[in-house]
Design an enzyme around this catalytic site. Structure first.
Site, PDB file in Angstrom:
ATOM      1  N   HIS A  80      32.975  34.529  38.720  1.00 50.82           N
ATOM      2  CA  HIS A  80      31.886  34.073  39.587  1.00 50.82           C
ATOM      3  C   HIS A  80      31.373  35.183  40.508  1.00 50.82           C
ATOM      4  O   HIS A  80      30.289  35.061  41.081  1.00 50.82           O
ATOM      5  CB  HIS A  80      32.315  32.837  40.399  1.00 50.82           C
ATOM      6  CG  HIS A  80      33.202  33.121  41.556  1.00 50.82           C
ATOM      7  ND1 HIS A  80      34.565  32.908  41.533  1.00 50.82           N
ATOM      8  CD2 HIS A  80      32.929  33.601  42.800  1.00 50.82           C
ATOM      9  CE1 HIS A  80      35.082  33.224  42.709  1.00 50.82           C
ATOM     10  NE2 HIS A  80      34.105  33.645  43.494  1.00 50.82           N
ATOM     11  N   VAL A 104      35.001  52.767  57.840  1.00 56.25           N
ATOM     12  CA  VAL A 104      35.158  54.223  57.788  1.00 56.25           C
ATOM     13  C   VAL A 104      35.441  54.657  56.353  1.00 56.25           C
ATOM     14  O   VAL A 104      35.757  53.844  55.480  1.00 56.25           O
ATOM     15  CB  VAL A 104      36.327  54.692  58.704  1.00 56.25           C
ATOM     16  CG1 VAL A 104      36.060  54.301  60.146  1.00 56.25           C
ATOM     17  CG2 VAL A 104      37.648  54.113  58.227  1.00 56.25           C
ATOM     18  N   GLU A 109      39.967  57.457  49.359  1.00 57.51           N
ATOM     19  CA  GLU A 109      38.972  56.516  48.838  1.00 57.51           C
ATOM     20  C   GLU A 109      38.112  57.181  47.759  1.00 57.51           C
ATOM     21  O   GLU A 109      37.728  58.349  47.864  1.00 57.51           O
ATOM     22  CB  GLU A 109      38.090  56.050  50.000  1.00 57.51           C
ATOM     23  CG  GLU A 109      36.909  55.191  49.604  1.00 57.51           C
ATOM     24  CD  GLU A 109      36.032  54.829  50.792  1.00 57.51           C
ATOM     25  OE1 GLU A 109      34.810  54.758  50.620  1.00 57.51           O
ATOM     26  OE2 GLU A 109      36.586  54.624  51.905  1.00 57.51           O
ATOM     27  N   ASP A 132      37.550  31.227  35.184  1.00 59.87           N
ATOM     28  CA  ASP A 132      36.931  32.134  36.166  1.00 59.87           C
ATOM     29  C   ASP A 132      37.657  33.480  36.162  1.00 59.87           C
ATOM     30  O   ASP A 132      38.451  33.779  37.065  1.00 59.87           O
ATOM     31  CB  ASP A 132      36.989  31.476  37.551  1.00 59.87           C
ATOM     32  CG  ASP A 132      36.187  32.249  38.592  1.00 59.87           C
ATOM     33  OD1 ASP A 132      35.368  33.098  38.204  1.00 59.87           O
ATOM     34  OD2 ASP A 132      36.405  31.995  39.793  1.00 59.87           O
ATOM     35  N   SER A 230      37.413  36.502  46.984  1.00 60.58           N
ATOM     36  CA  SER A 230      37.286  36.206  45.561  1.00 60.58           C
ATOM     37  C   SER A 230      37.554  37.432  44.704  1.00 60.58           C
ATOM     38  O   SER A 230      37.151  38.551  45.049  1.00 60.58           O
ATOM     39  CB  SER A 230      35.878  35.704  45.244  1.00 60.58           C
ATOM     40  OG  SER A 230      35.743  34.357  45.564  1.00 60.58           O
TER      41      SER A 230
END
Length: 536
Positions: A80, A104, A109, A132, A230
């Site tokens: 979804h 930040v 990352e 789902d 989710s």
């Protein structure tokens, strides 16, 4: 004709739309995941790097869903989250790994665009949102590190019992109708019994025709996932500390509401547990869609005839690759049995065989054994016309692999005096020590795996019993277990004198006979039968 078919493969909606490190293991964060002694209500801020598999999905720079790293270019999420799969939407989505604070740029990352999105073909976007689940393929590959690592998928047939304490994390709302949290939060949720889960959802008129979900969270509420969480994983612990993806965060009625006495409440005030897509039910779909980072060395196709050897890798002198998932389905004519003989075997070793391992099934659903290490397992005789062999490797150490020969044998075929493993499904039956009633030999390693029909247990009744006696049955022994991995011990027997009958806990019993290198005796003779649970 004997054939082996080879398959090589490498959830309210809680959405808000406003390494290879040397020695790394899936589901094994190098930073504490959660202080198990905490009694948290509603959740708490997670430690940086404690959920290295968690991914933030962002649309034009704003977080809208979570996802979990399965492999260096594959993510798992909720279908979804991609109910809008237009080219404009997908081109504006980024998957951010190594994320902790949305305000930040975090150390480690890295951002990825999406190459493809694979929604389950039977996904229903309206509540109760069955099927789902979705796979995301990245452009580029993830470099694993201390703060970026994959989570473990469950093993075939692996289940987690009700009241298992699991963990969910995300950047979703910390209270119903509240704002998204910029810093990653986590909460412990206990699994709810499946029958209770189904009952609660049916009372809310949100039951599923095909039940594809599991529930978690306390009846009194106060602990839950919410909008923005989710697609993130619900992770449950294994005995060795690895975290396994049991669910994908899907939906719920409200956030943290109590679901006690829903019948007495107005519909607007009713609540539900947190609802997650049940990942173990979708393993075959995930493998078929290609979550593995590399394909196994054995080519696709049909291997005809008996005496076929399955190898991985295909060429000697090579090691198998990391992150492989391979399945071989073997079928022989009705009335015949399958004999598997392990010719070469060199896989990464760990005490529970959770890392690289080879699993053998009967009828593609009943596990007969999981093998790892460098010692070839003994022969395996399967009294069934179909079997499946599955190989899984993780993200670190590899070995030179394995070769397994299969062939069709008669139903009356017996293993030699050194024994091996026999899988049986018929009743009544007889189990005997090698050479019975003559003395058994030294160094015997015999295993019988018995599967009873549904609703039945296994009864092992000893008619004659004469083994070497030792304190604690340290030398020769006959043992019964309630599982195929020999962890749930029922009884260990030795000495003289016929013991009372032995019953299994469930429909599975493993019987194991071992003799050492010295004294032997007459052995044992036993009968097998199945007893309906309704007869107790």
């Amino acid at each position: 004709m004997t054939i082996a078919v080879v398959v090589c493969l490498v959830y309210h909606s809680r959405t808000d739309h406003t390494a290879l490190l040397n020695g790394a293991k899936c589901g094994s964060p190098q930073i504490r995941t959660l202080d198990r002694s905490l009694r948290i209500v509603g959740g708490s801020e997670a430690s940086y790097g404690s959920h290295p598999w968690l991914v933030s999905l962002r649309f034009r720079g704003s977080h809208f869903c979570g996802a979990a790293i399965l492999a260096d270019r594959w993510l798992l999420t909720a279908a979804h989250c991609f109910s809008d799969s237009s080219e404009d939407f997908l081109s504006s989505v980024e998957a951010v790994v190594g994320k902790h604070d949305q305000r930040v740029m975090d150390r480690g990352e890295r951002r990825f665009r999406l190459k493809s999105v694979k929604l389950h073909e039977q996904y229903q976007p309206t509540l109760p949102m069955s099927y789902d689940i979705a796979l995301l393929e990245l452009q580029g590959t993830i470099q694993f590190s201390e703060i970026v690592q994959p989570a473990c998928l469950p093993l075939p047939s692996e289940t987690f019992l009700p009241k298992t304490r699991c963990v969910v994390a995300g950047w979703g709302r910390t209270k119903e109708r509240g704002p998204l949290t910029p810093v990653l939060h986590e909460v412990e949720l206990d699994l709810v019994e499946s029958a209770v889960c189904q009952h609660v959802l049916q009372m809310l008129r949100l039951g599923q025709e095909h039940f594809t979900v599991l529930c978690a969270g306390p009846e009194e509420g106060g602990k839950d996932a919410c909008q923005g969480d989710s697609g993130g994983p619900l992770l449950c612990p294994r005995a060795d500390g690895q975290w396994v993806i049991a669910g994908v965060t899907s939906w719920g009625k409200g956030c943290g509401r109590s679901w006690i006495n829903n019948r007495m409440k107005p519909r607007i005030a009713q609540g539900s547990p947190a609802v997650f897509t049940n990942v173990p039910a979708f393993l075959k779909w995930l493998l078929r869609k290609g979550t593995a980072g590399s394909q196994c060395s054995v080519g696709d196709g049909v291997l005809p005839g008996s005496g076929v050897i399955i190898r991985n890798p295909a060429h000697p002198g090579l090691n198998y690759s990391n992150n492989e998932v391979c399945s071989w389905s073997v079928s022989v004519p009705e009335g015949k049995s399958i004999l598997l003989e392990f010719l070469e075997f060199d896989l990464e070793n760990d005490s529970l065989c959770y890392s690289d391992h080879l699993t053998v099934f009967a009828d593609e659903s009943m596990p007969l054994g999981r093998f790892c290490g460098s010692v070839p397992p003994p022969p395996l005789l399967i009294h069934s016309s179909t079997s499946m062999i599955q190989f899984v490797s993780d993200f670190s150490i590899t070995g030179s692999g394995f070769s397994v020969q299969f062939r069709a044998v008669g139903a009356d075929y017996t293993l030699g005096p050194g024994c091996g493993t026999v899988a049986r499904f018929e009743s009544p039956g007889v189990l005997q020590s090698p050479n019975y009633p003559q003395h058994y030999g030294n160094g015997a390693q015999c295993r019988w795996i018995i599967h009873a029909p549904r609703g039945h247990v296994v009864k092992l009744e000893l008619v004659d019993f004469d083994l070497e006696h030792s304190e604690g049955c340290e030398y020769d022994s006959l043992a019964a277990f309630g599982d195929t991995e020999a962890r749930e011990e029922i009884v260990v027997l030795c000495g003289r004198g016929v013991p009372p009958p032995v019953l299994s806990y469930s429909r599975v019993m493993l019987v194991q006979f071992r003799s050492d290198s010295s004294v032997s005796a007459r052995g044992f003779n036993a009968t097998l039968s199945f007893i309906s649970k309704t007869d107790f």
